[in-house]
Design an enzyme around this catalytic site. Sequence first.
Site, PDB file in Angstrom:
ATOM      1  N   ARG A 162       0.836  -1.222   0.000  1.00 34.49           N
ATOM      2  CA  ARG A 162       0.000   0.000   0.000  1.00 34.49           C
ATOM      3  C   ARG A 162       0.863   1.262   0.000  1.00 34.49           C
ATOM      4  O   ARG A 162       0.557   2.246   0.671  1.00 34.49           O
ATOM      5  CB  ARG A 162      -0.937   0.036   1.209  1.00 34.49           C
ATOM      6  N   SER A 237     -10.468  -0.620   3.274  1.00 30.66           N
ATOM      7  CA  SER A 237      -9.705  -0.740   4.531  1.00 30.66           C
ATOM      8  C   SER A 237      -9.324   0.650   5.011  1.00 30.66           C
ATOM      9  O   SER A 237      -8.663   1.391   4.290  1.00 30.66           O
ATOM     10  CB  SER A 237      -8.415  -1.519   4.300  1.00 30.66           C
ATOM     11  N   GLU A 333      -4.737   3.715   6.393  1.00 30.32           N
ATOM     12  CA  GLU A 333      -4.431   3.555   4.979  1.00 30.32           C
ATOM     13  C   GLU A 333      -5.035   4.720   4.205  1.00 30.32           C
ATOM     14  O   GLU A 333      -4.498   5.193   3.211  1.00 30.32           O
ATOM     15  CB  GLU A 333      -5.032   2.230   4.479  1.00 30.32           C
TER      16      GLU A 333
HETATM   17  N1  EPU Z   1     -10.593 -10.673  10.284  1.00 31.34           N
HETATM   18  C1  EPU Z   1     -11.301 -10.737  11.461  1.00 31.34           C
HETATM   19  N2  EPU Z   1     -12.287  -9.809  11.665  1.00 31.34           N
HETATM   20  C2  EPU Z   1     -12.600  -8.860  10.765  1.00 31.34           C
HETATM   21  C3  EPU Z   1     -11.870  -8.802   9.572  1.00 31.34           C
HETATM   22  C4  EPU Z   1     -10.866  -9.725   9.334  1.00 31.34           C
HETATM   23  O1  EPU Z   1     -11.053 -11.581  12.319  1.00 31.34           O
HETATM   24  O2  EPU Z   1     -13.521  -8.075  11.021  1.00 31.34           O
HETATM   25  C5  EPU Z   1      -9.578 -11.701  10.024  1.00 31.34           C
HETATM   26  C6  EPU Z   1     -10.100 -12.700   8.974  1.00 31.34           C
HETATM   27  O3  EPU Z   1     -10.814 -13.720   9.559  1.00 31.34           O
HETATM   28  C7  EPU Z   1      -8.821 -13.201   8.369  1.00 31.34           C
HETATM   29  C8  EPU Z   1      -7.921 -11.989   8.419  1.00 31.34           C
HETATM   30  O4  EPU Z   1      -8.452 -11.121   9.418  1.00 31.34           O
HETATM   31  O5  EPU Z   1      -8.239 -14.207   9.160  1.00 31.34           O
HETATM   32  C9  EPU Z   1      -7.770 -11.290   7.084  1.00 31.34           C
HETATM   33  O6  EPU Z   1      -9.034 -10.824   6.628  1.00 31.34           O
HETATM   34  P1  EPU Z   1      -9.344 -10.513   5.083  1.00 31.34           P
HETATM   35  O7  EPU Z   1      -9.037 -11.681   4.251  1.00 31.34           O
HETATM   36  O8  EPU Z   1     -10.716  -9.926   4.996  1.00 31.34           O
HETATM   37  O9  EPU Z   1      -8.249  -9.444   4.653  1.00 31.34           O
HETATM   38  P2  EPU Z   1      -7.666  -8.157   5.370  1.00 31.34           P
HETATM   39  O10 EPU Z   1      -6.242  -8.404   5.725  1.00 31.34           O
HETATM   40  O11 EPU Z   1      -8.569  -7.705   6.484  1.00 31.34           O
HETATM   41  C10 EPU Z   1      -6.705  -7.131   3.163  1.00 31.34           C
HETATM   42  C11 EPU Z   1      -6.736  -5.820   2.425  1.00 31.34           C
HETATM   43  C12 EPU Z   1      -8.055  -5.657   1.679  1.00 31.34           C
HETATM   44  C13 EPU Z   1      -8.183  -6.801   0.699  1.00 31.34           C
HETATM   45  C14 EPU Z   1      -8.112  -8.122   1.472  1.00 31.34           C
HETATM   46  C15 EPU Z   1      -8.086  -9.309   0.562  1.00 31.34           C
HETATM   47  C16 EPU Z   1      -5.319  -4.341   3.718  1.00 31.34           C
HETATM   48  C17 EPU Z   1      -5.255  -3.143   4.624  1.00 31.34           C
HETATM   49  N3  EPU Z   1      -6.535  -4.724   3.360  1.00 31.34           N
HETATM   50  O12 EPU Z   1      -7.713  -7.086   4.180  1.00 31.34           O
HETATM   51  O13 EPU Z   1      -7.968  -4.455   0.929  1.00 31.34           O
HETATM   52  O14 EPU Z   1      -9.406  -6.714  -0.020  1.00 31.34           O
HETATM   53  O15 EPU Z   1      -6.897  -8.191   2.257  1.00 31.34           O
HETATM   54  O16 EPU Z   1      -6.852  -9.359  -0.105  1.00 31.34           O
HETATM   55  O17 EPU Z   1      -4.272  -4.877   3.350  1.00 31.34           O
HETATM   56  C18 EPU Z   1      -8.495  -2.141   0.805  1.00 31.34           C
HETATM   57  O18 EPU Z   1      -7.287  -1.937   0.755  1.00 31.34           O
HETATM   58  O19 EPU Z   1      -9.344  -1.208   0.778  1.00 31.34           O
HETATM   59  C19 EPU Z   1      -8.975  -3.509   0.964  1.00 31.34           C
HETATM   60  C20 EPU Z   1     -10.274  -3.794   1.123  1.00 31.34           C
END
Ligand code: EPU
Length: 337
Positions: A162, A237, A333
Site C-alpha cells: 500500500r 480498509s 491507509e
Molecule cells: N478478520 C477478522 N475480523 C474482521 C476482519 C478480518 O477476524 O472483522 C480476520 C479474517 O478472519 C482473516 C484476516 O483477518 O483471518 C484477514 O481478513 P481478510 O481476508 O478480509 O483481509 P484483510 O487483511 O482484512 C486485506 C486488504 C483488503 C483486501 C483483502 C483481501 C489491507 C489493509 N486490506 O484485508 O484491501 O481486499 O486483504 O486481499 O491490506 C483495501 O485496501 O481497501 C482492501 C479492502
Amino acid sequence: MTLRKNVSLKSYNTFGIDVKAHLFCDISTIEALKYHLAAQHGNPLFILGGGSNMLLTKDIEALVFHINLKGIEIISETDDKVIVKAMAGENWHEFVLWCLKHNYAGIENLSLIPGNVGTAPIQNIGAYGVELKDVFLSCDAVDIQNQDTRTFTKADCKFGYRDSVFKQELKGQYIITSVTLELEKTNHKLHMDYGAIKQQLNDSGIVKPTIKDISDAVIAIRQSKLPDPKKIGNSGSFFKNPVISIDQFKKLQNSFPQVPSYKVSEEMIKVPAGWLIEKAGFKGKRFNDYGVHNKQALVLVNYGDANGSDIHELALLIQKTIKRIFDITIETEVNII
Ligand code: EPU
C-alpha cells in the site's frame, strides 16, 4: 473548462462526506491540465481522482482538480502479451471488466476495488494475492511545478505494501495521467492461493477456472464482506495491517493464541488489523450515522450524513484502544484531509 465555486464534494468521495470545494475544475484533457496548473496563480491545489482513499474532515480551501481523463488503448501486443494504457480518470473496475472482455489476464483479482486508474499506483492497490505492481509497466505523470511530463518505470515507483514514491518523497508533486500495464493474452497465470478464492470456486463447482471465474469469485467475496460505497459510504480498509517483529508476535500469541498472521520476512509478521479491531469490540459498532462495518472491522462506514471529523475521532479511538490492548500501532491507509 470552467472553474466553479463552492462545489459539494459528496458525490466525488466514496465515503460520501458532504464538504465543499472552494474552487472546482473538471480536467478532461492533458492540455487543460497543464494550462490550469500553469494558471493557478499560487492557489493551493487539491488533486481529486476517484475519491476512494480519503476521509474529508473539512471544506477544501483550494482549487480542486477533478482528474477526468478518459481512454484505454493498446500500445503493443505479441501472441502472448499485450501492453495496455488506461487514462487516469477511467474507473478502475470498469477497466478490469474491459480487460476481462478482451480476455487479458493480470488484474482479475483486483476486481471491484473502488476508485480510478490514476490512483491505483499511489497506494499500489492490492487484493486476494495480487498487487498492481505485479502487472505494472509504467505511468505518465505531470509535474505540478513546471508541467513537464515524466514517465515512471516500475523501479521509479518504489512500490511497497500500500505504498509508493507518490506517497513518500514525491508526495504532492505529480499528477498521474495514465497507467500502462503488461497483461497476458494466453497462458494465463491464475492466482488462487488466497484461501477464500479457492473456497468460493469450490462452492460454485468450478474445477478449471477462467479469469472471469476468478473475477466473479472476488466480486462475490468482496460483496459478502465489504459495503458497496454507492449504498454505504466507505473507503475500503481504513487501516493498514500492522507488520510486527517475531518477538512481539510471540508475546501477542501468548495472550491471544488464535491470532491470524502472515509471514513477511524472517524477522517480520503481518497481523490483520481487522482481527485486532474485532477483538477490541468495535466490529459492527454504530454511533449515530457512522461506525465500524459489521462484516469487516477494517472498514469504517458512513450510514448517511456523518461528518468526516466524527469518523476521524472514531479512528483515533480505535488506534488508541489497539495500542492499549495489544501494544500495536495501526496506521491509517486512508488519507485524512
Ligand atoms: N478478520 C477478522 N475480523 C474482521 C476482519 C478480518 O477476524 O472483522 C480476520 C479474517 O478472519 C482473516 C484476516 O483477518 O483471518 C484477514 O481478513 P481478510 O481476508 O478480509 O483481509 P484483510 O487483511 O482484512 C486485506 C486488504 C483488503 C483486501 C483483502 C483481501 C489491507 C489493509 N486490506 O484485508 O484491501 O481486499 O486483504 O486481499 O491490506 C483495501 O485496501 O481497501 C482492501 C479492502
